[in-house]
Structure formats: structure tokens, C-alpha cells
Design an enzyme around this catalytic site. Structure first.
Site, short mmCIF file in Angstrom:
data_model
loop_
_atom_site.label_atom_id
_atom_site.label_comp_id
_atom_site.label_asym_id
_atom_site.label_seq_id
_atom_site.Cartn_x
_atom_site.Cartn_y
_atom_site.Cartn_z
CG ASP A 164 -51.18 -31.55 15.91
OD1 ASP A 164 -52.29 -31.60 15.35
OD2 ASP A 164 -50.28 -30.76 15.55
CG HIS A 165 -55.16 -29.53 15.74
ND1 HIS A 165 -53.82 -29.51 15.49
CD2 HIS A 165 -55.61 -28.26 15.50
CE1 HIS A 165 -53.46 -28.28 15.11
NE2 HIS A 165 -54.53 -27.52 15.12
CG ASP A 215 -51.55 -25.46 12.00
OD1 ASP A 215 -52.45 -25.97 12.69
OD2 ASP A 215 -50.85 -24.52 12.40
NE ARG A 245 -53.41 -17.45 15.08
CZ ARG A 245 -53.29 -18.34 14.15
NH1 ARG A 245 -53.92 -19.48 14.26
NH2 ARG A 245 -52.54 -18.13 13.10
CB SER A 272 -56.97 -21.22 12.27
OG SER A 272 -57.03 -22.47 11.65
NE ARG A 286 -59.82 -22.82 12.80
CZ ARG A 286 -59.92 -22.43 14.07
NH1 ARG A 286 -61.08 -22.01 14.55
NH2 ARG A 286 -58.88 -22.45 14.87
#
Length: 794
Positions: free
Chosen positions: A130-131, A195, A485, A680, A682
Site C-alpha cells: 500500500d505504501h 506501521d 498526520r 511512524s 519506521r
């Protein structure tokens, strides 16, 4: 009939009539039918019996009522009988039910899993593409382009999934969190996802927690997962929503109260009579999706996760998404899926929904809350642009069927008066199922007719995947979104874009008006015929009258035996790179470290490891390290991506300076402010500094996920014992961390600051390491430690 069978039959009938759980009386006769966790894993079953057993053990030990959060968290303990439990202090060893990974973070997670040497994942796991789909010209074209550009990465994820037993959702399937809500979340589940918005699943009564890839690897490897025992913040909802107010306004209000770090280390648990009344404006059947919106944005206040208690609305949503069997089983165990009467929260916030007004938060931070009625005046006073250039609805926060329906209801009113959006307007469906259903039911066409562009089923502009053409970089402008965000430059890489977040229906209304000065509750629009009219508060079906249209089949099942599957990672690839283990701690103190950068103010993971165009390097550690801290503001000169090289005295980009220090064999540190690493999940924001030679990150405070990610990669995240000591360190100083030979849980570390004039001073630094996390540091990373333990056991 002999007496024994008659007795058993009598006891069985008595148990049923008495409402006693039948397996307490006659297990042979009363075994429940097994219920699969999802349609895609028919042989993986929900284990409420184990949850119940663990809850009962813990309740007896603690001798007090439990919150819902505690029931599900403690119900997943590895050793409920012996686990030390103290909110906010002890570390819990947990056994989550499943793992979910989006494609940008799955690359590094799967690369780490490959490095572990294990043949197959130990729990049900999925990858969601999806990213990597950039919003440019519309859904179909953008998807085709993404498949072409990202073919190498998609092939890697698909083959790695097939080899190691991981389900693969192809590009175009939709946003990970909507897919989870439709297929994988259920009351009482513990799910971890790579995520930060994984808490979205709390809208169906699950404990769903965002983590870094290394945490996901632990769970996929069958290792107990560690989490600091969360505190529990109760949000008591009373009253009823009405008019333009929406569930999005609940979390926008909570964000304004708690701020971006107020939920750190805590689970937000919603309760009270208002929980069931969220449906009062016709949203009854899809309350689960609306509760998911609230849980989703709990990430913006630093919360570990958020959750709602199981109720009839969740049952209806489960039934509509083909999981009535799960709902029936949850009904049997409902006492464990709601909080105990008399349970105690660490903090309680009360929100009267009857008094809640539509909110809009921003710019530049999601906790700057304003009533929509005030934002125009506030914007003019602050000098923020009031003209709205683009309105964007969708994202994992607000992209359900109901969200699209309510926005279409607003658009339909404008069209009836001959109006279209004055601002540009984009729509992002949450999943292929949502896209297909809103196309069939006409919502998509209404939104196109009012001037909207329907994008691919993906994250798109919400994460910076937006090829924006209507402004130049550096041009001051305003956008309004239904996203979660709005950090500086997050959506379009333009630091002058003022981004505001609100509900999709408010975004639609503001896009039609074209200005922040419009309040749909009180203001009028002028139709094409010159007559003034007022938008009515939108109403829409909470769920489609017909069944959901599943659209195209986009799921790839992993084969039963993937051992023969080959996974390609070319040594010359610019997108993927196999990982080399980080160096072990040499047993010495960290002496005379240089300061790469002393960060001024907010430093999110977007500042540390930018997304947008950098997403294409998420599987290549060396290449993506070229974005290390390029968004952080250097306190020495007030600039981004400009730091002094202490060895040459020249200013240059942060990544180049870090590479120079690494080449010269010099260790370095970063100094940060409050809530360092918010945003995030990440883990690249931890991998990159480690890869380029960093050893220590010292801040006033950390965001939860980022602090854990730093530990996992063998770095030392430390905090000032006295936050004022932040001012004692200057970018030209050298730092030494001493006493590492005696590194122990709860024991502060000493930091010696050496100034250029030869003077020095000592400050104390705190940490949150437990014994196993200290072993990660000593081994060089959590993955290194895993391999050490595997070697010892074999």
C-alpha cells in the site's frame, strides 16, 4: 440406557439450562466448534479458552478488577503465573496472535527474517502492498505505474512471503489497516504490525500495536515479544454525537488534551455510555469502522494502542464482513472482552459527546486543536493561508464505506445547487472492497462529479506519495485532509504547506467553499442560481444495503511448503540489499564521541528518515541512509541538513558528515529534544544511524516505538536525568559514556562532556533497558542476540 450416559446427559442439560460453560461439566460432549482467525487461514484458530485461562490466573494474582486492555494484554502473557506485572515499570513477555506488515517496512522486516536463518514464520503473518503507489493521475494509471516501477520489490515480497509462509496482498488491495479491519482484527486478538497506525484494529476490540520490523521478526520467529507493561488511560464517553460532529472529532479533541506525547507508554481505553451512542446519527452498523478511526489516531498522542469494548455494533460489522462465526464465539466470551466493573485507570478523561463540536487540527502537528467555527479567524490572526488549495479524503483513518457515503452526501447537496469544489479534491478508497462497492453504489461518481479525482487504493498523499503539481516547493499554501498526520512537509515535501486534519465530511464541505473561513454549521453558500443555501449535516448508510462487492481477488496464499521457493536479491540492486550483522560492543566505554547534530525542537521519524521519494530505498539500507536526519533542524545554525564536520570544520549534509566520521573510525552521537522519534514506526530511523556509525541518541524523552527500535539495532537511547542538561551540550563538544562495564537495569549512566576550551562537566543519563535489552546492545543488535541463542540451543 445405562446410568452413566444418562447421568452425563443430565449434567450436560443442567449446564446448558444454568448458563454454565459446558466444558466445565462434560468436555467430551461439549467441545466447541473451532473458529478460524480468518477466511485466509482456515487451520489457524481463535483460542479464547487460553485467553480466559490466563486472565483468571492474573486476576487471582492481582486480586482486583481488570481493565479491558489488561485482560487482553495479560491474556497473551507467555507465563501468566510468574510474570512480574506493574503498570509503567515491568517488561511483559507476550505471545501475539499474528503479524501484519506494510510493503515499505516489510522489506527490512523480511530481510531480517531471512538473516535469522529460520525456515518459516511461527504465527500467521501478512504483507500488504500500500505504501509504494504514488498519487499522480488517478487510480488505474497510478497502479499500473507503481507495478512497473516497483516490480523488483513486489517480486521480492511475494517470493519471500511464499518461501516463509506469509500471506501477500498485492498492490491495489488497499491500505493495510482497512484490510486488517475487514479480515483479521477481532475482539480479543493481539496483533502487531509494522506501521504506527496498527491500533486501527482496536475498533473491533483487539489489542493491535505498531512496532518496528525487528519486533515483528521476534514474533514471526516464535520468540516472546517484550513490551513495557502499559498504563491505561480511560476515556469516558457520555452524551450523543449530533449534527456535523463525528467520531473523528473525539480523537481530535483527545489529541488536543493529551498532546503528541501524553499517551506515551499507555493504552487508551474508551468506555462509558457514550460508546454505544456513537451510532446516534445513523452510523449504527458501522460503528466498528468509526471506532477504528478513533483508535487509529491514538498513534498521534504516542499511545501504545487504543481499544473499545466488544458490543453489538462490532457483532454486526463482523457479520457484514463475513465473520458471523467469530461474532458468535465472541458472544460466548463477552465477559472477557469488556472491562471489569470497578476497574481502575491511571488517568481518566471525560468527553461529553453532546457538547463536542467539529474540530480541525493543525498546522504542522496533529495536537493543535481548533473548533471548525474558530479556524478561519485563528488562521487570519496567525498568518496561515485561508484559501484551501487541495482537499483530500481517505487514508487508513477515514476511508470506509460510510466515510465515502457521508462525503458524497455533502457533495450531492452542492451539485443540486450547481456547485463544484473550489479547491482541488482527491479521494482515496481504503480497500479494493471499498472501491468496488462505492463504484457500484454511485458514491464514487458523485465525488467525481463535484470535481474529485479517485486515487488508487493505497496510502498515497497521506505518507508523501503525491506527485503534486499545483504549487512550487517553498510556496505557502493550505490543504485540508481526513488523514492522521500533518508534520512539516509530510504530504508533499513542501515545508510551507499548512496541513490540517479533520473529518472527511468537513474536508468535503471546506473544499466546496474553498476557504478555512467557512463553517458548515452556520454559513451559507451561493448556488449557481444566485440563491443562498446551507449544507445540511450529512447522513449516509453505515453499511451497503447489498453485500460488499469484493472487487478483484488480490490475495496470494502462501504454499503449504515454500522451501523450494527462490528469493532474489541482486547484489547490484539499488532497491534491495541483504543485511550484514552490526558489530558487537567491544566491552569498552564510548569515549570522545563527536556530536553529529544537536536537534532543535520537534524531530519525528519523518525528520530522521523521510518518506515520499525515499520510500523506494526502504529495502536498501545503504541507499536510504542518504536521508539520515535531513529534515532535522540543527540548533547551531537553524538549518535543515547542514551540520558542522568537527574534523574539517566545514558545513555539509548530515548523511555525508556521518559517512565521513564512519570512514575515519569516529563514533558519534545525536542530541534530541522532547518526544524524539514520534510518528511512524519506521525502523529505518534506527537502522540508518547505526549503519553510519552512530552509537548514542541522547534526548529529553523518546517516543515508544522509536526508543525500542534504537535498542533493537544496538544503539543506546538515553535521556537526561535533568532535562535542563540539554543546554549544557554544544554541537562542538565531545561526549564519553562511562560505566558501560556495569550497565544494568535502572542504573543511570555517566556522561562526560568535553568542551573545546579543555573544560569538562559530568551529567547523568537515564535509560529503560532491561536485562535482555542490554544483551542486545552487547551483541550488537537484537538479531545478533537471536542468532547467538540459536547457536547455543543447537
Amino acid at each position: 440406557m445405562s446410568p452413566v450416559p444418562m447421568l452425563i446427559l443430565f449434567l450436560f442439560q443442567h449446564a446448558l439450562n444454568s448458563g454454565i460453560r459446558c466444558y466445565h461439566v462434560a468436555p467430551v460432549l461439549c467441545q466447541r466448534a473451532k473458529v478460524a482467525m480468518s477466511h485466509f487461514e482456515p487451520n489457524e484458530y481463535i483460542n479464547y479458552e487460553k485467553l480466559e485461562k490466563n486472565i483468571n490466573i492474573v486476576r487471582k494474582r492481582l486480586d482486583r478488577p481488570l481493565t479491558l486492555s489488561e485482560k487482553i494484554v495479560y491474556g497473551h502473557l507467555d507465563d501468566p503465573a510468574k510474570q512480574e506485572i506493574e503498570r509503567g515499570k515491568t517488561y511483559l513477555r507476550l505471545r501475539p496472535d499474528r503479524v501484519a506488515m506494510q510493503d515499505a517496512t516489510a522489506q527490512m522486516a523480511m530481510l531480517q527474517f531471512i538473516s535469522s536463518g529460520l525456515p518459516k514464520v511461527a504465527v500467521p503473518s501478512t504483507i500488504h502492498c500500500d505504501h509504494l503507489i504514488e498519487a499522480q493521475s488517478g487510480g488505474e494509471k497510478d497502479l499500473r505505474r507503481a507495478k512497473d516501477i516497483n516490480q523488483e520489490v513486489y517480486n521480492f515480497l511475494a517470493t519471500a512471503g511464499a518461501k516463509y509462509g506469509v500471506g501477500f496482498w498485492k498492490p491495489g488491495s488497499g491500505i493495510i489497516h482497512q484490510i486488517i479491519l475487514e479480515n483479521y482484527s477481532y475482539p480479543g486478538v493481539m496483533l502487531i504490525g509494522t506501521d504506527s497506525h496498527t491500533p486501527n484494529g482496536g475498533g473491533l476490540g483487539g489489542i493491535c500495536i505498531g512496532v518496528g520490523g525487528a519486533d515483528a521478526v521476534d514474533v514471526m520467529a516464535g520468540i516472546p515479544w517484550e513490551l513495557k507493561c502499559p498504563k491505561v488511560i480511560g476515556v469516558k464517553l457520555t452524551g450523543k454525537l449530533s449534527g456535523w460532529s463525528s467520531p473523528k472529532d473525539v480523537i481530535l479533541k483527545v489529541a488536543g488534551i493529551l498532546t503528541v506525547k501524553g499517551g506515551t507508554g499507555a493504552i487508551i481505553e474508551y468506555h462509558g455510555p457514550g460508546v454505544d451512542s456513537i451510532s446516534c446519527t445513523g452510523w449504527e452498523g458501522n460503528q466498528a469502522r468509526r471506532m477504528a478511526t478513533i483508535c487509529n489516531m491514538g498513534a498521534e498522542i504516542g499511545a501504545t494502542t487504543s481499544i473499545f469494548p466488544y458490543n453489538a455494533r462490532m457483532k454486526k460489522y463482523l457479520g457484514k464482513t463475513g465473520r458471523a462465526d467469530i461474532a458468535a464465539l465472541a458472544d460466548e466470551f463477552q465477559q472477557h472482552l469488556v472491562p471489569d466493573s470497578g476497574c481502575q485507570y491511571d488517568q481518566v478523561i471525560e468527553i461529553n459527546l453532546s457538547e463536542l463540536k467539529p474540530h480541525i487540527n493543525g498546522p504542522f502537528t496533529p495536537d493543535l486543536a481548533h473548533p471548525v467555527s474558530d479556524i478561519g479567524a485563528v488562521a487570519e490572526k496567525e498568518g496561515w493561508p485561508v484559501d484551501i488549495r487541495v482537499g483530500l479524503i481517505g487514508s487508513c483513518t477515514n476511508s470506509s464505506y460510510e466515510d465515502m457515503g457521508r462525503s458524497a452526501a455533502v457533495a450531492k447537496q452542492a451539485l443540486a445547487h450547481g456547485l463544484k469544489c473550489k479547491s482541488k479534491f482527491t479521494i482515496t478508497p481504503g480497500s479494493e472492497q471499498i472501491r468496488a462497492t462505492i463504484e457500484r453504489d454511485g458514491y464514487a461518481q458523485i465525488l467525481r462529479d463535484v470535481g474529485g479525482l479517485v486515487l488508487a487504493n493505497a496510502c498515497g498523499p497521506c505518507i508523501g506519495q503525491w506527485d503534486r503539481k499545483d504549487i512550487k516547493k517553498g510556496e505557502k499554501n493550505t490543504i485540508v485532509t481526513s488523514y492522521n498526520r500533518n508534520f512539516t512537509g509530510r504530504n508533499d515535501a513542501n515545508p510551507e504547506t499548512h496541513a490540517f486534519v479533520t473529518s472527511p465530511e468537513i474536508v468535503t464541505a471546506l473544499s466546496i467553499a474553498g476557504t478555512l473561513k467557512f463553517n458548515p454549521e452556520t454559513d451559507y453558500l451561493t448556488g449557481a442560481d444566485g440563491k443562498k443555501f446551507k449544507l445540511e449535516a450529512p447522513d449516509a448508510d453505515e453499511l451497503p444495503k447489498l453485500e460488499f462487492d469484493p472487487g478483484q481477488d488480490t490475495y496470494q496464499y502462501p504454499p503449504k511448503d515454500g522451501s523450494g521457493q527462490h528469493v532474489d536479491v541482486s547484489p547490484t540492486s539499488q532497491r534491495l540489499q541483504l543485511l550484514e550483522p552490526f558489530d558487537k560492543w567491544d566491552g569498552k566505554d564510548l569515549e570522545d564521541m563527536l556530536i553529529l547534530i544537536k536537534v532543535k525542537g520537534k524531530c519525528t521519524t519523518d525528520h530522521i528518515s523521510a518518506a515520499g521519494p525515499w520510500l523506494k530505498f526502504r529495502g536498501h539500507l545503504d541507499n536510504i541512509s542518504n536521508n539520515l536526519l535531513i529534515g532535522a533542524i540543527n540548533i547551531e545554525n537553524g538549518k535543515a541538513n547542514s551540520v558542522r564536520n568537527a574534523l574539517t570544520q566545514e558545513f555539509g549534509p548530515v548523511p555525508d558528515t556521518a559517512r565521513y566520521y564512519k570512514k575515519m573510525g569516529v563514533k558519534w552521537a545525536v542530541i534530541g529534544d522532547e518526544n524524539y522519534g514520534e510518528g511512524s514506526s519506521r525502523e529505518h530511523a534506527a537502522l540508518e544511524p547505526r549503519h553510519l556509525g552512530g552509537r548514542v541518541i541522547i534526548t529529553k524523552s523518546f517516543a515508544r516505538i522509536h526508543e525500542t527500535n534504537l535498542k533493537k539495532q544496538g544503539l543506546l537511547p538515553l535521556t537526561f536525568a535533568d532535562p535542563a542538561d540539554y543546554n549544557k551540550i554544544h554541537p562542538v563538544d565531545k561526549l564519553s559514556i562511562v560505566g558501560l562495564a556495569d550497565f544494568a537495569p535502572g542504573k543511570p549512566l555517566k556522561c562526560i562532556i568535553k568542551h573545546p576550551n579543555g573544560s569538562q562537566e559530568t551529567i547523568m543519563l537515564n535509560h529503560t533497558f532491561n536485562e535482555s535489552q542490554i544483551e542486545w546492545f552487547q551483541a550488537g543488535s537484537a538479531l545478533n542476540r537471536m542468532k547467538e541463542l540459536q547457536q547455543k540451543s543447537s
